[in-house]
Design a protein around this motif. Structure first.
Motif, PDB file in Angstrom:
ATOM      1  N   SER A  61       7.975  51.491 -50.616  1.00 36.80           N
ATOM      2  CA  SER A  61       8.317  49.764 -50.214  1.00 36.80           C
ATOM      3  C   SER A  61       7.745  50.122 -48.388  1.00 36.80           C
ATOM      4  O   SER A  61       7.606  48.716 -48.433  1.00 36.80           O
ATOM      5  CB  SER A  61      10.135  49.578 -49.407  1.00 36.80           C
ATOM      6  N   THR A  65       5.312  46.403 -48.181  1.00 35.46           N
ATOM      7  CA  THR A  65       5.640  45.470 -47.399  1.00 35.46           C
ATOM      8  C   THR A  65       4.784  45.310 -45.620  1.00 35.46           C
ATOM      9  O   THR A  65       3.656  44.604 -45.612  1.00 35.46           O
ATOM     10  CB  THR A  65       7.195  46.428 -46.041  1.00 35.46           C
ATOM     11  N   SER A 242       9.010  37.737 -49.495  1.00 33.88           N
ATOM     12  CA  SER A 242      10.027  38.143 -49.739  1.00 33.88           C
ATOM     13  C   SER A 242      10.596  38.504 -51.128  1.00 33.88           C
ATOM     14  O   SER A 242      11.232  39.260 -52.195  1.00 33.88           O
ATOM     15  CB  SER A 242      11.524  37.169 -49.142  1.00 33.88           C
ATOM     16  N   VAL A 245       7.585  41.455 -52.342  1.00 32.89           N
ATOM     17  CA  VAL A 245       8.365  42.385 -51.741  1.00 32.89           C
ATOM     18  C   VAL A 245       9.757  42.941 -52.560  1.00 32.89           C
ATOM     19  O   VAL A 245      10.053  43.909 -53.683  1.00 32.89           O
ATOM     20  CB  VAL A 245       8.961  42.551 -50.750  1.00 32.89           C
ATOM     21  N   PHE A 246      11.231  42.339 -52.709  1.00 33.15           N
ATOM     22  CA  PHE A 246      11.879  42.483 -53.866  1.00 33.15           C
ATOM     23  C   PHE A 246      11.651  42.007 -55.075  1.00 33.15           C
ATOM     24  O   PHE A 246      12.711  42.324 -56.098  1.00 33.15           O
ATOM     25  CB  PHE A 246      13.518  41.082 -52.766  1.00 33.15           C
ATOM     26  N   ARG A 247      10.898  42.159 -55.657  1.00 30.84           N
ATOM     27  CA  ARG A 247      10.911  41.792 -56.876  1.00 30.84           C
ATOM     28  C   ARG A 247      10.341  44.038 -57.136  1.00 30.84           C
ATOM     29  O   ARG A 247      10.105  43.428 -58.579  1.00 30.84           O
ATOM     30  CB  ARG A 247       9.707  41.081 -57.824  1.00 30.84           C
ATOM     31  N   ILE A 249      10.920  46.173 -54.775  1.00 32.83           N
ATOM     32  CA  ILE A 249      11.753  47.225 -55.114  1.00 32.83           C
ATOM     33  C   ILE A 249      13.402  46.939 -54.618  1.00 32.83           C
ATOM     34  O   ILE A 249      13.457  45.636 -54.538  1.00 32.83           O
ATOM     35  CB  ILE A 249      11.519  47.869 -53.160  1.00 32.83           C
ATOM     36  N   PRO A 250      14.189  47.079 -54.710  1.00 35.12           N
ATOM     37  CA  PRO A 250      15.759  46.856 -54.665  1.00 35.12           C
ATOM     38  C   PRO A 250      15.839  46.024 -53.058  1.00 35.12           C
ATOM     39  O   PRO A 250      15.231  46.602 -52.764  1.00 35.12           O
ATOM     40  CB  PRO A 250      16.728  47.745 -54.454  1.00 35.12           C
ATOM     41  N   TYR A 251      16.679  45.055 -53.830  1.00 34.58           N
ATOM     42  CA  TYR A 251      17.114  43.812 -52.408  1.00 34.58           C
ATOM     43  C   TYR A 251      17.441  45.141 -51.015  1.00 34.58           C
ATOM     44  O   TYR A 251      18.548  45.591 -51.228  1.00 34.58           O
ATOM     45  CB  TYR A 251      18.015  42.914 -52.045  1.00 34.58           C
ATOM     46  N   ASP A 252      17.052  44.768 -49.795  1.00 25.37           N
ATOM     47  CA  ASP A 252      17.282  45.541 -48.591  1.00 25.37           C
ATOM     48  C   ASP A 252      17.481  44.563 -47.424  1.00 25.37           C
ATOM     49  O   ASP A 252      17.017  43.730 -46.770  1.00 25.37           O
ATOM     50  CB  ASP A 252      16.506  46.059 -48.554  1.00 25.37           C
ATOM     51  N   ARG A 253      19.285  44.272 -46.933  1.00 28.06           N
ATOM     52  CA  ARG A 253      19.024  43.047 -46.145  1.00 28.06           C
ATOM     53  C   ARG A 253      18.615  43.268 -44.954  1.00 28.06           C
ATOM     54  O   ARG A 253      17.656  41.904 -44.235  1.00 28.06           O
ATOM     55  CB  ARG A 253      20.805  43.067 -46.478  1.00 28.06           C
ATOM     56  N   GLN A 256      15.042  42.678 -45.255  1.00 24.02           N
ATOM     57  CA  GLN A 256      15.025  40.939 -45.044  1.00 24.02           C
ATOM     58  C   GLN A 256      15.046  39.838 -43.956  1.00 24.02           C
ATOM     59  O   GLN A 256      14.746  39.491 -43.067  1.00 24.02           O
ATOM     60  CB  GLN A 256      17.021  40.403 -45.837  1.00 24.02           C
TER      61      GLN A 256
END
Length: 308
Positions: A61, A65, A242, A245-247, A249-253, A256
């Protein structure tokens, strides 16, 4: 909801205001400000960057990023050259006010206020910092009439104390030394020493930024055009990066929020340091000042998002 947001935003506004008061009342003279900048730029920020990357967790990630941020700012720079007629007769430096971000002097400070630590911002700042000292400075020197060389860009990187701190942090952190040291008996000593050096950074940075806030009313039209263009471009980048990246890897608050802060920041404050801005100095400083005010307003919205 409102009270927690005010608690996070009000200290920033107060420090910016205090910096402005220091300039108007001459509580801090230019030579004193230069000394503060030296302390922040040569000591505090390098340690902040070192600590951020020294304690970071390296994974796919981070690489993803980095690439997304770097390429996104490259696209913004190209857009700036394509749109620079909009800011005529100030189009010379318009592209550089449309890309990259003031991560070191402002991004870590805002992220630290919001999240209580600064290392989480390193994941997005890596791409921004490398972009600033490669493509950004390369294009800036060309516009300034200087000869661009790989050797010169490498020299800018290896002699900059913030880049040195970041590079050491990455090398030791990626090698696992950071986690090994922090989990060992010396971890508390290292953490305490770093904290003593980094704790005042946010306050000093905001004080300096407030001191240098300057608005020239005669430039408000081109400045307004520049700031609105940057806000539009950064908004598109935030959505695009956003999504990508979040497609993958798992969403990371926390990631974000770091991205939201990155794209809310003004352009880098280093432009006058690496180019002969001449009469364009007031246009650049007024643009950076207006966008800094916009950043504070956007930060209030980001703070509200962080609490949802």
């Amino acid at each position: 909801m409102i009270l927690p947001v005010v608690q996070m935003v009000l200290p920033i506004v107060l420090l910016l205001g205090l910096g402005t008061v220091c300039r108007k009342k001459q509580l801090l003279r230019p030579e004193g400000l230069a000394g503060l900048k030296t302390v922040v730029g040569d000591l505090c920020l390098p340690v902040v960057l070192f600590n951020a990357f020294f304690t970071a967790h390296y994974s796919l990630s981070v690489v993803l990023t980095f690439l997304a941020v770097y390429l996104g700012f490259g696209a913004a720079l190209l857009a700036g050259f394509a749109l620079r007629r909009l800011a005529a007769p100030h189009g010379r430096f318009f592209p550089f006010l449309l890309t990259s971000a003031e991560g070191g002097m402002l991004g870590y400070a805002l992220y630290g206020v919001l999240m209580g630590e600064q290392s989480g911002f390193a994941a997005v700042d890596l791409g921004q910092t490398v972009f600033a000292y490669t493509a950004f400075l390369g294009a800036l020197t060309m516009v300034d009439g200087q000869q661009v060389s790989i050797k010169g860009m490498v020299r800018n990187i290896v002699t900059n104390k913030c880049c040195i701190g970041m590079a050491l942090g990455i090398l030791l952190g990626a090698a696992g030394v950071g986690q090994w040291v922090l989990s060992g008996p010396a971890g508390g000593i290292v953490t305490g020493a770093i904290f003593m050096l980094t704790a005042p950074t946010s306050a000093l940075v905001l004080l300096i930024v407030g001191y240098e806030l300057e608005l020239d009313r005669s430039l408000l039209r081109p400045v307004a055009v520049t700031v609105l263009c940057r806000l539009a471009v950064m908004g598109l980048l935030l959505a695009a990066v956003s999504f990508i990246v979040f497609r993958l890897i798992p969403y990371d608050r926390s990631l974000q929020i770091a991205l939201m802060i990155l794209y809310a920041l003004p352009a880098p404050f280093i432009i006058p340091l690496f180019a002969d801005v001449g009469d364009e100095g007031k246009y650049i400083s007024t643009t950076l000042s207006v966008h800094t005010i916009c950043t504070v307003l956007l930060f209030a919205a980001i703070a509200a998002f962080s609490l949802t």
